[in-house]
Design an enzyme around this catalytic site. Structure first.
Site, short mmCIF file in Angstrom:
data_model
loop_
_atom_site.label_atom_id
_atom_site.label_comp_id
_atom_site.label_asym_id
_atom_site.label_seq_id
_atom_site.Cartn_x
_atom_site.Cartn_y
_atom_site.Cartn_z
N ARG A 241 0.81 -1.21 0.00
CA ARG A 241 0.00 0.00 0.00
C ARG A 241 0.85 1.27 0.00
O ARG A 241 0.55 2.23 -0.70
CB ARG A 241 -0.88 0.00 1.25
N CYS B 163 -26.60 -3.72 -7.83
CA CYS B 163 -27.85 -3.91 -7.08
C CYS B 163 -27.59 -4.41 -5.66
O CYS B 163 -27.91 -5.55 -5.32
CB CYS B 163 -28.73 -4.88 -7.84
N GLU B 164 -26.96 -3.57 -4.87
CA GLU B 164 -26.74 -3.86 -3.45
C GLU B 164 -26.65 -2.52 -2.74
O GLU B 164 -26.00 -1.60 -3.23
CB GLU B 164 -25.39 -4.57 -3.23
N1 LLP Z 1 2.97 -8.99 3.71
C1 LLP Z 1 1.96 -9.78 4.12
C2 LLP Z 1 2.27 -11.07 4.70
C3 LLP Z 1 0.62 -9.35 3.99
O1 LLP Z 1 -0.37 -10.14 4.40
C4 LLP Z 1 0.36 -8.08 3.42
C5 LLP Z 1 -1.02 -7.62 3.25
C6 LLP Z 1 1.44 -7.29 2.99
C7 LLP Z 1 2.73 -7.77 3.16
C8 LLP Z 1 1.27 -5.94 2.37
O2 LLP Z 1 0.69 -5.04 3.24
P1 LLP Z 1 0.65 -3.47 2.87
O3 LLP Z 1 2.08 -2.95 2.87
O4 LLP Z 1 0.03 -3.35 1.53
O5 LLP Z 1 -0.16 -2.85 3.93
N2 LLP Z 1 -7.31 -5.57 1.19
C9 LLP Z 1 -7.00 -4.82 2.37
C10 LLP Z 1 -5.59 -5.02 2.85
C11 LLP Z 1 -5.23 -6.47 3.05
C12 LLP Z 1 -3.78 -6.66 3.38
C13 LLP Z 1 -3.40 -8.07 3.25
N3 LLP Z 1 -2.02 -8.35 3.52
C14 LLP Z 1 -7.30 -3.34 2.13
O6 LLP Z 1 -7.77 -3.00 1.05
O7 LLP Z 1 -7.11 -2.51 3.03
#
Ligand code: LLP
Length: 426
Positions: free
Chosen positions: A276, A352-353
């Site tokens: 992210r 449709c939600e």
């Molecule tokens: N490493 C592992 C083991 C993870 O499970 C994740 C994210 C990352 C790295 C990367 O995390 P980041 O740096 O992107 O925060 N769909 C959700 C977020 C789910 C994150 C899953 N794991 C959202 O849209 O907020």
């Protein structure tokens, strides 16, 4: 910081007016800024430079080949969680010997695929998985490099659906169990213990969870070394938060301040898995207003992006800034306060939600049919989580670089929707 800005009441991505992109490629449209991607990679590289980290861009955040190619050029490696993601990074030309492979449910086929690619490490989440990796490695006559994923029982204070490092989450193992597995690895010639892995949750807006986790990590490294392990890697996962609302996120340097000295104290290599932080604010979603309507005392802005495109508001109550591409009111710094000249509206899609919305009760300037809207900070977990729900073809993706831009993914068409279906109705 990012390279999306308003100039004379018109939204630009770098030097390109985004309205031009919407005109050329239609909506919904994903627009990425290459300059922003590179800027974020550099911020982490600079903050952690003292320990020369291996930055494994977390492919799950955005797996478009166009994004992976930019990461590859910027010198990052990759964190993958499936055979499909491994395939993608290979397509992008990655050196797979620096790739880390995570995930609670790796299949034998995926383990074999990863061993064939000589990945840097498997992040191992359970004893059963460790046994499966050993068996596959044995059958291939190779040694599998593993990192044990610890669940440090740290509260990262994220949404219930995105917290991963607390007791009771499905991820990792508690420190005692990992200790037992470390002994098992020592006795198994098919396995080599390279490091430990943790990922606390996402997005994280404070430093404390990392401070707590890295302290536990260094203690575990010392313990394992005392048992005779030649263990040299700490992988602290991803999770660094970004500015969705205002300036709520910490800079990479704030995380580095607590992580770097700890890693140095045990003389380990550091791996990070940011997703992210790199791609979140490097992408926006453009949509077009189809109708507006007033009903039940509310104003609804119905536009052509929906929960199948960006599911985060529906799934995590996530907040994304939304503003017209050519607004009659200057964009505010605080999107949550009352804004003069604006009116609260629910920004919804055609699905449709009732859960199909991008924002609720959001202050917006007057908009009419045909106006373009921009949903900001949509680069991470946008396209990667998109679907064809309600048989909606997915939108196109464009990468902007200075005054140039390139289509990196074509808009899907109706043919794509049924391409794999085998029933012909004539
Ligand atoms: N490493 C592992 C083991 C993870 O499970 C994740 C994210 C990352 C790295 C990367 O995390 P980041 O740096 O992107 O925060 N769909 C959700 C977020 C789910 C994150 C899953 N794991 C959202 O849209 O907020």
């Amino acid at each position: 910081m990012d390279y999306f800005h308003y100039q004379n009441n018109e939204l630009f991505c770098e030097e390109v007016p985004v309205a031009e992109l919407a005109k050329e490629f239609g909506t919904p449209l994903w627009v990425y800024s290459k300059r922003t991607l590179l800027h974020h990679v550099r911020q982490i590289q600079t903050a952690f430079a003292a320990v020369e980290p291996v930055l494994c861009y977390s492919v799950k955040a955005n797996s478009s080949l166009g994004i992976l190619k930019v990461m590859q050029e910027a010198g990052t490696s990759f964190d993958v969680v499936s055979g499909g993601e491994l395939f993608r990074v290979q397509k992008a030309g990655a050196d797979t010997t620096k790739v880390v492979f995570a995930g609670v449910g790796k299949t034998d086929a995926e383990i074999r695929q990863a061993l064939e690619c000589k990945v840097l490490m498997f992040n191992v989440e359970s004893e059963a998985e460790l046994d499966a990796i050993a068996a596959v490695a044995g059958s291939m006559n190779v040694v599998a490099p593993v990192a044990l994923r610890l669940n440090p029982d740290v509260d990262a204070k994220t949404h219930a659906k995105t917290t991963t490092g607390k007791k009771g989450n499905k991820f990792g193992m508690d420190i005692e169990r990992a200790g037992m597995l470390a002994k098992k690895v020592l006795a198994d010639k098919r396995l080599a213990l390279k490091g430990i892995h943790m990922h606390l949750g996402s997005p994280i807006l404070t430093i404390e969870p990392y401070a707590e986790a890295v302290e536990k990590a260094t203690q575990v490294i010392r313990d394992y070394r005392a048992q005779g392990h030649d263990i040299n890697w700490i992988n602290l996962g991803g999770g660094f938060g970004i500015n969705y609302r205002q300036q709520e996120a910490k800079p990479a340097s704030a995380f580095a301040e607590v992580i770097v000295p700890a890693v140095q104290s045990v003389n380990c290599r550091l791996a990070l898995e940011p997703g992210r932080f790199i791609v979140g604010n490097a992408g926006v979603l453009l949509s077009q207003v189809i109708y507006t309507k007033r009903e039940g005392g509310k104003l609804f802005v119905i536009q052509d992006a929906a929960m199948n495109d960006l599911v985060r508001p529906a799934m995590y109550d996530a907040f994304h800034r939304i503003w017209p591409v050519a607004p009659s009111v200057t964009p505010p710094t605080d999107y949550e306060a009352e804004i003069p000249g604006c009116e609260p509206a629910d920004v919804v899609g055609p699905i449709c939600e009732s859960g199909d919305y991008l924002a609720k009760g959001r202050w917006l300037p007057p908009v009419v049919r045909g106006d373009l809207l921009c949903t900001f900070s949509a680069g991470a977990y946008g396209t990667a989580m998109s679907s064809n729900y309600n048989s909606r073809p997915r939108g196109a993706e464009v990468m902007v670089d200075g005054s140039n831009y390139k289509l990196i993914r074509q808009r899907e068409d109706y043919g794509d929707l049924v391409a794999r279906e085998l029933v012909s109705l004539g």
